[in-house]
Write an enzyme that holds these catalytic residues in place. Structure first.
Site, PDB file in Angstrom:
ATOM      1  N   LYS A 109       0.919  -1.320   0.146  1.00  0.00           N
ATOM      2  CA  LYS A 109       0.025   0.135   0.140  1.00  0.00           C
ATOM      3  C   LYS A 109       0.945   1.059   0.135  1.00  0.00           C
ATOM      4  O   LYS A 109       0.447   2.463  -0.549  1.00  0.00           O
ATOM      5  CB  LYS A 109      -1.049  -0.068   1.134  1.00  0.00           C
ATOM      6  CG  LYS A 109      -1.891  -1.173   0.854  1.00  0.00           C
ATOM      7  CD  LYS A 109      -3.381  -0.923   1.644  1.00  0.00           C
ATOM      8  CE  LYS A 109      -4.347  -1.661   1.202  1.00  0.00           C
ATOM      9  NZ  LYS A 109      -5.617  -1.672   2.114  1.00  0.00           N
TER      10      LYS A 109
ATOM     11  N   LYS B 191      -4.837  -9.026  -6.343  1.00  0.00           N
ATOM     12  CA  LYS B 191      -6.059  -9.169  -5.700  1.00  0.00           C
ATOM     13  C   LYS B 191      -7.275  -8.193  -6.058  1.00  0.00           C
ATOM     14  O   LYS B 191      -6.994  -7.260  -6.855  1.00  0.00           O
ATOM     15  CB  LYS B 191      -5.883  -8.605  -4.370  1.00  0.00           C
ATOM     16  CG  LYS B 191      -6.921  -8.664  -3.114  1.00  0.00           C
ATOM     17  CD  LYS B 191      -6.284  -8.513  -1.893  1.00  0.00           C
ATOM     18  CE  LYS B 191      -6.676  -7.078  -1.602  1.00  0.00           C
ATOM     19  NZ  LYS B 191      -6.854  -6.868  -0.226  1.00  0.00           N
TER      20      LYS B 191
ATOM     21  N   LYS C  72     -10.848  -2.670  -3.934  1.00  0.00           N
ATOM     22  CA  LYS C  72     -11.461  -1.208  -4.446  1.00  0.00           C
ATOM     23  C   LYS C  72     -10.663  -0.166  -4.997  1.00  0.00           C
ATOM     24  O   LYS C  72     -11.260   0.417  -5.678  1.00  0.00           O
ATOM     25  CB  LYS C  72     -12.171  -0.831  -2.984  1.00  0.00           C
ATOM     26  CG  LYS C  72     -12.953  -1.683  -2.105  1.00  0.00           C
ATOM     27  CD  LYS C  72     -13.244  -1.004  -0.811  1.00  0.00           C
ATOM     28  CE  LYS C  72     -13.397  -2.250   0.190  1.00  0.00           C
ATOM     29  NZ  LYS C  72     -12.967  -1.641   1.470  1.00  0.00           N
TER      30      LYS C  72
HETATM   31  N1  AQP Z   1      -9.898  -9.630  -3.335  1.00  0.00           N
HETATM   32  C1  AQP Z   1     -10.117 -10.421  -2.095  1.00  0.00           C
HETATM   33  N2  AQP Z   1     -10.401 -11.642  -2.164  1.00  0.00           N
HETATM   34  C2  AQP Z   1     -11.016 -12.357  -0.943  1.00  0.00           C
HETATM   35  N3  AQP Z   1     -11.215 -11.512   0.165  1.00  0.00           N
HETATM   36  C3  AQP Z   1     -10.981 -10.024   0.324  1.00  0.00           C
HETATM   37  N4  AQP Z   1     -11.083  -9.015   1.073  1.00  0.00           N
HETATM   38  C4  AQP Z   1     -10.618  -7.831   0.585  1.00  0.00           C
HETATM   39  N5  AQP Z   1     -10.350  -8.326  -0.782  1.00  0.00           N
HETATM   40  C5  AQP Z   1     -10.471  -9.642  -1.242  1.00  0.00           C
HETATM   41  C6  AQP Z   1     -11.369  -9.204   2.553  1.00  0.00           C
HETATM   42  O1  AQP Z   1     -12.631  -8.446   2.596  1.00  0.00           O
HETATM   43  C7  AQP Z   1     -12.531  -7.937   4.017  1.00  0.00           C
HETATM   44  C8  AQP Z   1     -12.569  -6.533   3.997  1.00  0.00           C
HETATM   45  O2  AQP Z   1     -11.591  -5.933   3.330  1.00  0.00           O
HETATM   46  P1  AQP Z   1     -11.307  -4.352   3.595  1.00  0.00           P
HETATM   47  O3  AQP Z   1     -12.285  -3.606   2.573  1.00  0.00           O
HETATM   48  O4  AQP Z   1     -11.502  -3.731   4.905  1.00  0.00           O
HETATM   49  O5  AQP Z   1      -9.845  -4.166   3.255  1.00  0.00           O
HETATM   50  P2  AQP Z   1      -8.837  -4.817   2.058  1.00  0.00           P
HETATM   51  O6  AQP Z   1      -8.508  -5.844   2.279  1.00  0.00           O
HETATM   52  O7  AQP Z   1      -7.828  -3.815   1.737  1.00  0.00           O
HETATM   53  O8  AQP Z   1      -9.795  -4.676   0.776  1.00  0.00           O
HETATM   54  P3  AQP Z   1      -9.694  -3.870  -0.745  1.00  0.00           P
HETATM   55  O9  AQP Z   1     -10.821  -4.032  -1.586  1.00  0.00           O
HETATM   56  O10 AQP Z   1      -8.290  -4.423  -1.138  1.00  0.00           O
HETATM   57  O11 AQP Z   1      -9.449  -2.266  -0.140  1.00  0.00           O
HETATM   58  P4  AQP Z   1      -8.342  -1.384  -0.709  1.00  0.00           P
HETATM   59  O12 AQP Z   1      -8.459  -1.493  -2.387  1.00  0.00           O
HETATM   60  O13 AQP Z   1      -9.152  -0.124  -0.075  1.00  0.00           O
HETATM   61  O14 AQP Z   1      -7.160  -1.672  -0.138  1.00  0.00           O
HETATM   62  C9  AQP Z   1     -11.136  -8.532   4.741  1.00  0.00           C
HETATM   63  O15 AQP Z   1     -11.478  -9.602   5.367  1.00  0.00           O
HETATM   64  C10 AQP Z   1     -10.441  -8.960   3.199  1.00  0.00           C
HETATM   65  O16 AQP Z   1      -9.591 -10.085   3.806  1.00  0.00           O
END
Ligand code: AQP
Length: 336
Positions: A113, A197, A200
């Site tokens: 990140k 992955k 968002k």
């Molecule tokens: N691609 C994924 N596959 C499986 N699980 C996922 N999670 C996120 N992306 C995937 C799971 O969703 C929960 C909430 O995640 P979060 O939104 O709090 O944060 P994150 O993991 O950082 O999600 P993003 O989409 O990748 O957000 P950004 O882009 O903002 O960093 C967690 O349990 C996570 O494991």
């Protein structure tokens, strides 16, 4: 023995997607009938990156709406936002003093990140895993449903719990949490690149299925999803070095609660265009009702606010009591 309690959180950073749903929220729903569950909208985690205040406020409500639309029962579970329960931040400070800098330096999510310009990342982004450990341990939660990307942070939570229990001579005070990671699809990958992955913050909207996407958009995104030219194999070994194919097959398996072996049996020898139309049908069948319900719920913001208010009061009660105990163990005096 610790009482079994589930805790998990989702950042209100907008655009909840199929990865969040299959990796985490679907599991939240399954667990609500088996355990006492605490589900948190982790707004303090969201501000480790710059957020527009107006958007953040609205994303918090959209995340509650997504929880409810996915099938979480607000009467059965504690649903609240992190900023409403100050004990999370207070325990995070304690854990900043328990965790070691070397542990933080090993966290791969920070490296991903923060990117190349690490010096310019917020300090919050670096100590994010300590706040996550506090989120979980302030409730003495024993089980944490998450996607595979959070596994390293949960290992750190275990290390922090062990070190605290050991440093303060209070064996077994904090439980050593168990991650609950989905089997068939632990990490949903981008539709444009099977090695990344689904996320968002990825710029291209074509890389993900958002919970609010309509049928036409879902069909279009799946049609355009990257695959290879080979046919669907009959055995898992035939998916080796085929990340995009593996991803689409795994999404289908997870949506339909099937094993990958079963999906391969059904589609072996078929090409991806045939498979993609079946996959589209499944995504639309499972995700569109969630998206429609989110839109409906968003029209009643006072209902969503009430869920948060009620949940925050319940969470605060547990967290405050535990924080008192923790401060006492450390030797701090708390008069308010
Ligand atoms: N691609 C994924 N596959 C499986 N699980 C996922 N999670 C996120 N992306 C995937 C799971 O969703 C929960 C909430 O995640 P979060 O939104 O709090 O944060 P994150 O993991 O950082 O999600 P993003 O989409 O990748 O957000 P950004 O882009 O903002 O960093 C967690 O349990 C996570 O494991």
């Amino acid at each position: 023995m610790h009482k079994k309690r589930v805790f998990s959180g989702v950042q209100p950073t907008g655009n909840l997607h199929l990865g969040n749903y299959l990796g985490a929220i679907k599991n939240f729903v399954n667990l609500q009938n088996k355990f006492e569950c605490v589900y948190c909208i982790v707004d303090l985690h969201a501000i480790t990156n710059r957020q527009d205040p107006k958007e953040l406020k609205s994303n918090i409500l959209e995340t509650v709406a997504s929880f409810i639309a996915s099938g979480l029962n607000p009467e059965k579970n504690i649903i609240f936002n992190q900023a409403s329960v100050s004990a999370h931040s207070e325990l995070a400070w304690v854990f900043n003093c328990v965790a070691r800098i070397g542990w933080m330096n090993r966290m791969t999510q920070f490296k991903e990140k923060a990117g190349a310009n690490k010096e310019n990342a917020s300090v919050g982004l670096m100590v994010y895993p300590n706040l996550m450990a506090a989120d979980i341990l302030i409730y003495k939660a024993t089980h944490v449903p998450v996607g595979e990307d959070q596994k390293q942070h949960l290992e750190l939570t275990r290390d922090i719990a062990k070190k605290f229990n050991n440093d303060f001579n209070c064996e077994n005070y904090f439980p050593i949490v168990e991650p609950l990671i989905p089997k068939e699809i632990s990490r949903v990958m981008s539709l444009r690149d099977g090695k990344k992955k689904m996320s968002k913050s990825e710029e291209s909207d074509q890389s993900r299925i958002n919970l609010k996407d309509d049928k036409d958009l879902i069909d279009q995104k799946i049609k355009k999803a990257k695959t290879d030219n080979d046919l669907i194999p009959s055995e898992i070994i035939g998916l080796k070095n085929r990340p995009e194919a593996t991803n689409l097959i795994s999404i289908y398996a997870s949506l339909n609660d099937l094993s990958i072996e079963k999906v391969l049996k059904e589609f072996k020898g078929k090409n991806f265009s045939t498979f993609k139309s079946k996959l589209s049908e499944s995504v639309v069948e499972k995700i569109s009702p969630v998206g429609n319900e989110i839109n409906k719920l968003l029209k009643d913001q006072s209902y969503l606010n009430k869920i948060l208010e009620k949940g925050s009061k319940k969470a605060d009660l547990i967290a405050k009591n535990n924080l008192k105990e923790i401060y006492d163990i450390i030797g701090l005096r708390k008069f308010s």
